[in-house]
Motif scaffolding. Structure first.
Motif, mmCIF file in Angstrom:
data_model
loop_
_atom_site.group_PDB
_atom_site.id
_atom_site.type_symbol
_atom_site.label_atom_id
_atom_site.label_comp_id
_atom_site.label_asym_id
_atom_site.label_seq_id
_atom_site.Cartn_x
_atom_site.Cartn_y
_atom_site.Cartn_z
ATOM 1 N N TYR A 71 0.819 -1.210 0.000
ATOM 2 C CA TYR A 71 0.000 0.000 0.000
ATOM 3 C C TYR A 71 0.853 1.260 0.000
ATOM 4 C CZ TYR A 71 -3.880 -3.115 1.105
ATOM 5 O OH TYR A 71 -4.823 -4.103 1.064
ATOM 6 N N TYR A 72 1.978 1.211 0.705
ATOM 7 C CA TYR A 72 2.853 2.384 0.774
ATOM 8 C C TYR A 72 3.437 2.713 -0.594
ATOM 9 C CZ TYR A 72 2.865 2.408 5.901
ATOM 10 O OH TYR A 72 2.516 2.514 7.222
ATOM 11 N N ALA A 73 3.916 1.705 -1.301
ATOM 12 C CA ALA A 73 4.494 1.925 -2.633
ATOM 13 C C ALA A 73 3.426 2.437 -3.598
ATOM 14 C CB ALA A 73 5.125 0.639 -3.160
ATOM 15 N N ALA A 74 2.208 1.930 -3.479
ATOM 16 C CA ALA A 74 1.115 2.383 -4.345
ATOM 17 C C ALA A 74 0.811 3.860 -4.089
ATOM 18 C CB ALA A 74 -0.133 1.532 -4.125
ATOM 19 N N ALA A 75 0.767 4.252 -2.819
ATOM 20 C CA ALA A 75 0.505 5.656 -2.478
ATOM 21 C C ALA A 75 1.627 6.551 -2.997
ATOM 22 C CB ALA A 75 0.343 5.814 -0.968
ATOM 23 N N ASP A 76 2.862 6.105 -2.849
ATOM 24 C CA ASP A 76 3.997 6.890 -3.331
ATOM 25 C C ASP A 76 3.980 7.019 -4.851
ATOM 26 O OD1 ASP A 76 4.968 7.363 -0.763
ATOM 27 O OD2 ASP A 76 6.345 5.648 -0.820
ATOM 28 N N ALA A 77 3.659 5.930 -5.561
ATOM 29 C CA ALA A 77 3.603 5.963 -7.024
ATOM 30 C C ALA A 77 2.500 6.908 -7.496
ATOM 31 C CB ALA A 77 3.388 4.553 -7.582
ATOM 32 N N TRP A 78 1.339 6.841 -6.842
ATOM 33 C CA TRP A 78 0.235 7.750 -7.187
ATOM 34 C C TRP A 78 0.673 9.205 -6.969
ATOM 35 C CZ3 TRP A 78 -2.357 11.258 -4.078
ATOM 36 C CH2 TRP A 78 -3.491 11.842 -4.643
ATOM 37 N N CYS A 79 1.332 9.459 -5.872
ATOM 38 C CA CYS A 79 1.775 10.820 -5.545
ATOM 39 C C CYS A 79 2.773 11.337 -6.580
ATOM 40 C CB CYS A 79 2.390 10.836 -4.143
ATOM 41 S SG CYS A 79 2.812 12.469 -3.547
ATOM 42 N N ARG A 80 3.692 10.491 -7.004
ATOM 43 C CA ARG A 80 4.726 10.906 -7.961
ATOM 44 C C ARG A 80 4.152 11.290 -9.318
ATOM 45 N NH1 ARG A 80 7.593 6.713 -5.614
ATOM 46 N NH2 ARG A 80 7.019 5.315 -7.316
ATOM 47 N N LYS A 81 2.977 10.777 -9.667
ATOM 48 C CA LYS A 81 2.414 11.100 -10.985
ATOM 49 C C LYS A 81 1.919 12.550 -11.054
ATOM 50 C CE LYS A 81 -2.474 10.322 -11.008
ATOM 51 N NZ LYS A 81 -3.515 10.232 -11.920
ATOM 52 N N HIS A 82 1.779 13.191 -9.907
ATOM 53 C CA HIS A 82 1.320 14.576 -9.865
ATOM 54 C C HIS A 82 2.504 15.530 -9.930
ATOM 55 C CE1 HIS A 82 -2.086 12.353 -8.179
ATOM 56 N NE2 HIS A 82 -2.792 13.276 -8.790
ATOM 57 N N PRO A 102 -22.599 19.233 -1.765
ATOM 58 C CA PRO A 102 -21.808 18.102 -1.277
ATOM 59 C C PRO A 102 -20.665 18.603 -0.389
ATOM 60 C CG PRO A 102 -21.287 18.549 -3.556
ATOM 61 C CD PRO A 102 -22.430 19.461 -3.192
ATOM 62 N N ARG A 103 -20.067 17.695 0.333
ATOM 63 C CA ARG A 103 -18.897 18.038 1.151
ATOM 64 C C ARG A 103 -17.676 18.072 0.215
ATOM 65 N NH1 ARG A 103 -22.159 14.557 3.323
ATOM 66 N NH2 ARG A 103 -20.886 12.728 2.837
ATOM 67 N N VAL A 104 -16.826 19.091 0.394
ATOM 68 C CA VAL A 104 -15.698 19.289 -0.510
ATOM 69 C C VAL A 104 -14.437 19.519 0.318
ATOM 70 C CG1 VAL A 104 -14.815 20.639 -2.456
ATOM 71 C CG2 VAL A 104 -17.284 20.316 -2.192
ATOM 72 N N TYR A 105 -13.340 18.910 -0.138
ATOM 73 C CA TYR A 105 -12.065 18.970 0.567
ATOM 74 C C TYR A 105 -10.952 19.293 -0.422
ATOM 75 C CZ TYR A 105 -14.940 16.157 3.709
ATOM 76 O OH TYR A 105 -15.969 15.691 4.492
ATOM 77 N N LEU A 106 -9.873 19.893 0.077
ATOM 78 C CA LEU A 106 -8.690 20.189 -0.725
ATOM 79 C C LEU A 106 -7.452 19.636 -0.029
ATOM 80 C CD1 LEU A 106 -9.299 23.967 -1.555
ATOM 81 C CD2 LEU A 106 -9.674 22.010 -3.078
ATOM 82 N N ALA A 107 -6.562 19.043 -0.825
ATOM 83 C CA ALA A 107 -5.308 18.523 -0.276
ATOM 84 C C ALA A 107 -4.258 18.463 -1.380
ATOM 85 C CB ALA A 107 -5.510 17.136 0.319
ATOM 86 N N ILE A 108 -3.003 18.495 -0.970
ATOM 87 C CA ILE A 108 -1.937 18.249 -1.936
ATOM 88 C C ILE A 108 -1.745 16.730 -2.019
ATOM 89 C CG2 ILE A 108 -0.805 20.479 -1.603
ATOM 90 C CD1 ILE A 108 1.317 18.983 0.102
ATOM 91 N N PRO A 109 -1.232 16.238 -3.130
ATOM 92 C CA PRO A 109 -1.050 14.787 -3.279
ATOM 93 C C PRO A 109 -0.227 14.154 -2.155
ATOM 94 C CG PRO A 109 -0.882 15.835 -5.409
ATOM 95 C CD PRO A 109 -0.955 16.943 -4.396
ATOM 96 N N GLN A 110 0.815 14.828 -1.681
ATOM 97 C CA GLN A 110 1.643 14.245 -0.619
ATOM 98 C C GLN A 110 0.845 14.030 0.660
ATOM 99 O OE1 GLN A 110 5.080 13.198 -0.939
ATOM 100 N NE2 GLN A 110 4.235 12.082 0.796
#
Length: 165
Positions: A71-82, A102-110
């Motif tokens: 799961y950690y590698a998947a999260a890191d790979a997803w983050c790197r694509k941004h 609707p409920r709305v949120y903002l975050a950076i990929p990291q």
């Protein structure tokens, strides 16, 4: 709504909220655009916004990056694509009547990747849950995953995104 309708509605709501907050909004034309859906600007500052809609309480973000149950590698790979200056706008329709926002949120990929790694009692997860109580039969039994309150879409949160992205 079907998935296409969720995506269209989420993008429109995100565009409307940024415009309402006084930002110039540019929408990419065409389906399945790479990396981002909107560009928002104020003065000479600009952000790319990837909009993710959901009507089931979670956003599946990293499943396609999973291998060997890491799961950690998947999260890191997803983050790197941004790329830099890209933020994610999460729009949640679950249990929201049509006449309500609707409920709305903002975050950076990291921040999202870090949150995914902490999910399920630290095992990690491919789905970013708005709110999930893990049952006794789950790996994360006895824990709760929740979007941080400070991710809520506000004018101050948009300003924070300009500093963080």
């Amino acid at each position: 709504m079907n998935q296409w309708q969720v995506s269209v509605a989420a993008e429109a709501i995100a565009a409307a909220l940024f415009a309402r907050a006084g930002y110039d909004v540019s929408v990419q034309y065409g389906a399945n655009q790479p990396e981002y859906d909107l560009m928002v600007a104020k003065g000479d500052k600009m952000l790319k916004v990837s909009v993710k809609g959901s009507q089931d309480g979670g956003w599946g973000l990293t499943q396609s990056y999973m291998s060997d149950k890491n799961y950690y590698a998947a999260a890191d790979a997803w983050c790197r694509k941004h790329k830099p200056r890209t933020i994610v706008c999460l729009v949640q329709f679950k249990d929201v009547p049509i006449e309500k926002m609707p409920r709305v949120y903002l975050a950076i990929p990291q921040d999202i990747a870090d949150h995914l790694k902490k999910s399920a009692n630290g095992r990690g997860e491919t789905i970013l849950y708005e709110y999930k109580e893990w049952t006794d039969r789950a790996f994360g039994a006895g824990t709760t995953d929740k979007i941080p309150d400070n991710w809520k879409f506000t004018e101050n949160r948009i300003k924070e995104m300009y500093l963080k992205a």
